[in-house]
Design a protein around this motif. Structure first.
Motif, PDB file in Angstrom:
ATOM      1  N   GLY A 417       0.813  -1.209   0.000  1.00 14.02           N
ATOM      2  CA  GLY A 417       0.000   0.000   0.000  1.00 14.02           C
ATOM      3  C   GLY A 417       0.842   1.253   0.000  1.00 14.02           C
ATOM      4  O   GLY A 417       2.063   1.206  -0.152  1.00 14.02           O
ATOM      5  N   SER A 418       0.179   2.413   0.165  1.00 16.35           N
ATOM      6  CA  SER A 418       0.861   3.705   0.179  1.00 16.35           C
ATOM      7  C   SER A 418       0.904   4.265   1.592  1.00 16.35           C
ATOM      8  O   SER A 418      -0.070   4.154   2.354  1.00 16.35           O
ATOM      9  CB  SER A 418       0.155   4.693  -0.754  1.00 16.35           C
ATOM     10  OG  SER A 418       0.263   4.281  -2.107  1.00 16.35           O
ATOM     11  N   TYR A 419       2.037   4.895   1.910  1.00 12.03           N
ATOM     12  CA  TYR A 419       2.255   5.483   3.230  1.00 12.03           C
ATOM     13  C   TYR A 419       2.919   6.855   3.049  1.00 12.03           C
ATOM     14  O   TYR A 419       3.498   7.138   1.996  1.00 12.03           O
ATOM     15  CB  TYR A 419       3.141   4.576   4.087  1.00 12.03           C
ATOM     16  CG  TYR A 419       2.586   3.181   4.277  1.00 12.03           C
ATOM     17  CD1 TYR A 419       1.776   2.887   5.361  1.00 12.03           C
ATOM     18  CD2 TYR A 419       2.874   2.155   3.361  1.00 12.03           C
ATOM     19  CE1 TYR A 419       1.251   1.611   5.539  1.00 12.03           C
ATOM     20  CE2 TYR A 419       2.354   0.883   3.524  1.00 12.03           C
ATOM     21  CZ  TYR A 419       1.547   0.615   4.615  1.00 12.03           C
ATOM     22  OH  TYR A 419       1.030  -0.640   4.779  1.00 12.03           O
ATOM     23  N   TRP A 420       2.841   7.682   4.111  1.00 12.16           N
ATOM     24  CA  TRP A 420       3.468   8.999   4.066  1.00 12.16           C
ATOM     25  C   TRP A 420       4.381   9.155   5.278  1.00 12.16           C
ATOM     26  O   TRP A 420       3.944   8.997   6.427  1.00 12.16           O
ATOM     27  CB  TRP A 420       2.397  10.084   4.048  1.00 12.16           C
ATOM     28  CG  TRP A 420       1.784  10.242   2.689  1.00 12.16           C
ATOM     29  CD1 TRP A 420       2.086  11.185   1.754  1.00 12.16           C
ATOM     30  CD2 TRP A 420       0.778   9.421   2.083  1.00 12.16           C
ATOM     31  NE1 TRP A 420       1.360  11.007   0.608  1.00 12.16           N
ATOM     32  CE2 TRP A 420       0.533   9.930   0.783  1.00 12.16           C
ATOM     33  CE3 TRP A 420       0.064   8.296   2.509  1.00 12.16           C
ATOM     34  CZ2 TRP A 420      -0.397   9.356  -0.078  1.00 12.16           C
ATOM     35  CZ3 TRP A 420      -0.854   7.728   1.642  1.00 12.16           C
ATOM     36  CH2 TRP A 420      -1.084   8.265   0.364  1.00 12.16           C
ATOM     37  N   LEU A 421       5.652   9.452   4.992  1.00 11.67           N
ATOM     38  CA  LEU A 421       6.679   9.594   6.018  1.00 11.67           C
ATOM     39  C   LEU A 421       6.897  11.071   6.323  1.00 11.67           C
ATOM     40  O   LEU A 421       7.130  11.872   5.409  1.00 11.67           O
ATOM     41  CB  LEU A 421       7.988   8.951   5.544  1.00 11.67           C
ATOM     42  CG  LEU A 421       9.159   8.947   6.527  1.00 11.67           C
ATOM     43  CD1 LEU A 421       8.881   7.992   7.675  1.00 11.67           C
ATOM     44  CD2 LEU A 421      10.451   8.559   5.800  1.00 11.67           C
ATOM     45  N   ALA A 435       7.836  18.674   3.586  1.00  8.53           N
ATOM     46  CA  ALA A 435       6.627  17.989   3.118  1.00  8.53           C
ATOM     47  C   ALA A 435       6.766  16.490   3.348  1.00  8.53           C
ATOM     48  O   ALA A 435       7.879  15.954   3.407  1.00  8.53           O
ATOM     49  CB  ALA A 435       6.395  18.264   1.634  1.00  8.53           C
ATOM     50  N   PRO A 436       5.631  15.775   3.502  1.00  6.04           N
ATOM     51  CA  PRO A 436       5.681  14.317   3.669  1.00  6.04           C
ATOM     52  C   PRO A 436       6.292  13.644   2.435  1.00  6.04           C
ATOM     53  O   PRO A 436       6.160  14.135   1.312  1.00  6.04           O
ATOM     54  CB  PRO A 436       4.214  13.917   3.831  1.00  6.04           C
ATOM     55  CG  PRO A 436       3.512  15.165   4.248  1.00  6.04           C
ATOM     56  CD  PRO A 436       4.245  16.284   3.567  1.00  6.04           C
ATOM     57  N   VAL A 437       6.946  12.502   2.662  1.00  5.57           N
ATOM     58  CA  VAL A 437       7.485  11.683   1.580  1.00  5.57           C
ATOM     59  C   VAL A 437       6.528  10.519   1.342  1.00  5.57           C
ATOM     60  O   VAL A 437       6.237   9.743   2.267  1.00  5.57           O
ATOM     61  CB  VAL A 437       8.888  11.150   1.936  1.00  5.57           C
ATOM     62  CG1 VAL A 437       9.391  10.222   0.824  1.00  5.57           C
ATOM     63  CG2 VAL A 437       9.852  12.298   2.166  1.00  5.57           C
ATOM     64  N   LYS A 438       6.030  10.395   0.113  1.00  7.06           N
ATOM     65  CA  LYS A 438       5.120   9.292  -0.206  1.00  7.06           C
ATOM     66  C   LYS A 438       5.922   8.021  -0.462  1.00  7.06           C
ATOM     67  O   LYS A 438       6.872   8.017  -1.243  1.00  7.06           O
ATOM     68  CB  LYS A 438       4.275   9.627  -1.435  1.00  7.06           C
ATOM     69  CG  LYS A 438       3.246   8.548  -1.772  1.00  7.06           C
ATOM     70  CD  LYS A 438       2.444   8.906  -3.013  1.00  7.06           C
ATOM     71  CE  LYS A 438       1.435   7.815  -3.363  1.00  7.06           C
ATOM     72  NZ  LYS A 438       0.680   8.130  -4.598  1.00  7.06           N
ATOM     73  N   ILE A 439       5.511   6.937   0.186  1.00  6.02           N
ATOM     74  CA  ILE A 439       6.170   5.635   0.019  1.00  6.02           C
ATOM     75  C   ILE A 439       5.109   4.640  -0.434  1.00  6.02           C
ATOM     76  O   ILE A 439       4.053   4.511   0.203  1.00  6.02           O
ATOM     77  CB  ILE A 439       6.809   5.171   1.348  1.00  6.02           C
ATOM     78  CG1 ILE A 439       7.925   6.139   1.754  1.00  6.02           C
ATOM     79  CG2 ILE A 439       7.344   3.746   1.221  1.00  6.02           C
ATOM     80  CD1 ILE A 439       8.482   5.870   3.131  1.00  6.02           C
ATOM     81  N   THR A 440       5.376   3.942  -1.520  1.00  7.62           N
ATOM     82  CA  THR A 440       4.423   2.965  -2.062  1.00  7.62           C
ATOM     83  C   THR A 440       5.074   1.590  -2.137  1.00  7.62           C
ATOM     84  O   THR A 440       6.115   1.419  -2.771  1.00  7.62           O
ATOM     85  CB  THR A 440       3.939   3.373  -3.459  1.00  7.62           C
ATOM     86  OG1 THR A 440       3.386   4.698  -3.391  1.00  7.62           O
ATOM     87  CG2 THR A 440       2.873   2.408  -3.972  1.00  7.62           C
ATOM     88  N   ILE A 441       4.447   0.613  -1.485  1.00  7.52           N
ATOM     89  CA  ILE A 441       4.937  -0.771  -1.481  1.00  7.52           C
ATOM     90  C   ILE A 441       4.027  -1.602  -2.374  1.00  7.52           C
ATOM     91  O   ILE A 441       2.800  -1.559  -2.246  1.00  7.52           O
ATOM     92  CB  ILE A 441       4.941  -1.352  -0.055  1.00  7.52           C
ATOM     93  CG1 ILE A 441       5.895  -0.545   0.838  1.00  7.52           C
ATOM     94  CG2 ILE A 441       5.332  -2.825  -0.065  1.00  7.52           C
ATOM     95  CD1 ILE A 441       5.825  -0.927   2.307  1.00  7.52           C
ATOM     96  N   THR A 442       4.636  -2.354  -3.288  1.00 13.53           N
ATOM     97  CA  THR A 442       3.874  -3.210  -4.202  1.00 13.53           C
ATOM     98  C   THR A 442       4.385  -4.630  -4.109  1.00 13.53           C
ATOM     99  O   THR A 442       5.594  -4.885  -4.220  1.00 13.53           O
ATOM    100  CB  THR A 442       3.995  -2.716  -5.652  1.00 13.53           C
ATOM    101  OG1 THR A 442       3.583  -1.347  -5.713  1.00 13.53           O
ATOM    102  CG2 THR A 442       3.137  -3.549  -6.585  1.00 13.53           C
ATOM    103  N   LYS A 443       3.490  -5.589  -3.887  1.00 14.46           N
ATOM    104  CA  LYS A 443       3.895  -6.985  -3.756  1.00 14.46           C
ATOM    105  C   LYS A 443       4.403  -7.530  -5.074  1.00 14.46           C
ATOM    106  O   LYS A 443       4.114  -6.990  -6.152  1.00 14.46           O
ATOM    107  CB  LYS A 443       2.738  -7.847  -3.250  1.00 14.46           C
ATOM    108  CG  LYS A 443       1.600  -8.033  -4.239  1.00 14.46           C
ATOM    109  CD  LYS A 443       0.502  -8.881  -3.613  1.00 14.46           C
ATOM    110  CE  LYS A 443      -0.649  -9.117  -4.586  1.00 14.46           C
ATOM    111  NZ  LYS A 443      -0.273 -10.003  -5.694  1.00 14.46           N
TER     112      LYS A 443
END
Length: 510
Positions: A417-421, A435-443
């Motif tokens: 899923g997507s997360y914001w750091l 600003a937040p850093v967008k992090i996207t994890i894909t299986k």
């Protein structure tokens, strides 16, 4: 007298020769009449004959002459054939043959006859004509030198009786089996998981036909990895003891509770013995049944988190067949961070504090951060996200080896899923992120679970370690201090000095 004796001897010699000639002719005739062939039995596609036994019953003898075929019922099976065909036991061989011939354009009718005969033979303990014995990991078996005839072929231990019929009327004949060996299929309600999440596992199987078996073993085994624990229900109620209840139901029927047994390290091995249940539900043979149970993802979960289930079955306690394990993978992923000074790739900045959020709105409003546990740069998602005294801050450390090679902060236990750091505090002397850093994890979309990907603001990070740079600078100008006054004073003094020197010089010349 001597002539008479000689005549008698000659007559006896001739008679003996005639008898031998007749005997040889009879043997040759019989050999020509009784022919043999080989029957190759092939398993159906996607299966093997592991743990199975193939039995053949010669229902009719067969004689062949060119394109002419003559069938004669095998007396050993006559009554069983008649019963399966719905005829009286007094039926003649010709009547039995004619009844079977009527099924030439009726596949379901001939299949029913084959299955009914098999069931009756198994119940009565009728001896087969030939048997393969228990087979190994093969996909075919050949019966050699079978007398010509009409044979029924039966595969033991299948989900349901699906016997085949074939005429051995040539040197080599082939028949394809229809039956399928018992198997199970395991699935999970999630493809990726977060620490603390409860996963619902489902095992589907088919009630096998145990006709003719005094004993039948049917056991399901499931083994969890260290990242999972069996729990009682979908809300994650902790399991206590080794008796573990699961839900079992046939088709869309009413579910019932069956007790499984837990064993092994931390009770992560489940054994569900359905042997008696299978025998008691033979009225539903061939129907699908479902087993449901639950496991909770714990702090030891990793990308390779999985569990495997296999089936143990058979009618001979000394020769039980074990299926190939059906593995279900429910990976969980890390976020790995390299906190560094801008343009200094080998630097590792300590003291940066971060929080992770599941939405951009939460990140901007500093609400609903993901609760974590851990310290010294290494953190995991808290299995219990709600409660008092929860920790949300994660702090980087000053080296790139303690947490892992090339990183100084790591959070484990996230689902796809997507997360914001968000950097909530920068190290002393450095500017924090604005600003937040967008992090996207894909299986992974392959069979290799390690082929998962991670993006930083929509750009793929090849080494799966996210670089977060901090900048530093010089002091900016200030007001309210000495400022430029000192420089003005110095300039005035220098100008006065020059003026005085000029005046003195003029007086001396005068």
């Amino acid at each position: 007298m001597r002539k008479v004796k000689n005549s008698i001897k000659k007559m006896m010699t001739l008679c003996l020769a005639a008898i031998m000639t007749l005997a040889m002719a009879t043997t040759a005739f019989a050999a020509d009449r009784i022919k043999t062939g080989n029957l190759t039995v092939n398993v159906n596609e996607g299966n093997t004959l592991k743990g199975q036994t193939i039995k053949v019953y010669k229902l009719f003898d067969l004689s062949v002459s060119d394109t002419h075929y003559a069938y004669t019922v095998n007396a050993d099976y006559k009554n069983a054939i008649a019963t399966a065909l719905g005829l009286s036991k007094e039926a003649t061989s010709e009547q039995l043959y004619n009844k079977l011939a009527e099924y030439k354009e009726n596949p379901s009718g001939i299949q029913k006859f084959a299955n009914d005969f098999t069931a009756a033979a198994l119940k009565a303990g009728t001896a087969e004509t030939g048997t393969s014995k228990k087979l190994g990991e093969v996909t075919e078996y050949k019966f050699e030198n079978l007398d010509y005839g009409y044979y029924l072929v039966y595969q033991t231990g299948t989900k349901e009786i699906q016997s085949s019929l074939v005429s051995v009327d040539d040197v080599d004949v082939t028949v394809n089996l229809k039956g399928q060996a018992p198997s199970i299929d395991k699935t999970a309600n999630a493809t990726t998981v977060e620490i603390g999440q409860v996963v619902t596992y489902t095992i589907k199987g088919t009630i096998p036909d145990t006709t003719g078996y005094d004993k039948y073993t049917y056991k399901i085994h499931d083994t969890l990895t260290e990242g999972l624990d069996f729990v009682k229900d979908a809300v994650g109620t902790a399991q206590e003891g080794t008796s573990y209840n699961v839900s079992v139901k046939i088709g869309e029927g009413q579910a019932e509770t069956k007790a499984a047994t837990l064993s092994g390290e931390n009770n992560r091995i489940m054994t569900l013995d359905l042997s008696e249940w299978i025998r008691n539900n033979q009225n539903s043979k061939g129907q699908e049944f479902t087993v449901t149970y639950y496991a909770k993802v714990n702090a030891d979960a990793v990308v390779q988190t999985n569990n495997s289930a296999h089936l143990e079955y058979g009618n001979d306690p000394d020769n039980i067949t074990t299926t190939t394990p059906d593995v279900v993978t429910t990976p969980t992923y890390p976020v790995q961070i390299h906190k560094l000074i801008k343009d200094q790739q080998n630097s590792y900045l300590a003291g940066a504090i971060f929080r992770l959020y599941r939405s951009e709105e939460d990140a901007n409003n500093n609400q609903n951060a993901i609760a974590v546990t851990g310290s010294n740069g290494t953190y995991t998602v808290d299995p219990e996200q709600v409660g008092d005294n929860k920790m949300y801050d994660m702090e980087s450390i000053g080296d790139g080896t303690t947490v892992g090679t090339g990183m100084n902060l790591k959070l484990n236990g996230l689902a796809e899923g997507s997360y914001w750091l968000v950097e909530t505090q920068a190290p002393d002397g450095y500017n924090k992120l604005t600003a937040p850093v967008k992090i996207t994890i894909t299986k992974s979309d392959t069979t290799n679970v390690n082929d998962w990907t991670i993006k930083q603001n929509d750009g793929v990070v090849d080494d799966k370690i996210i670089d977060i740079e901090n900048t530093t600078g010089t002091l900016l100008p200030e007001t309210g201090g000495m400022g430029t006054v000192i420089f003005t004073v110095i300039a005035v003094v220098m100008i006065l000095g020059i003026a005085v020197s000029f005046v003195i010089s003029r007086r001396k010349r005068a």
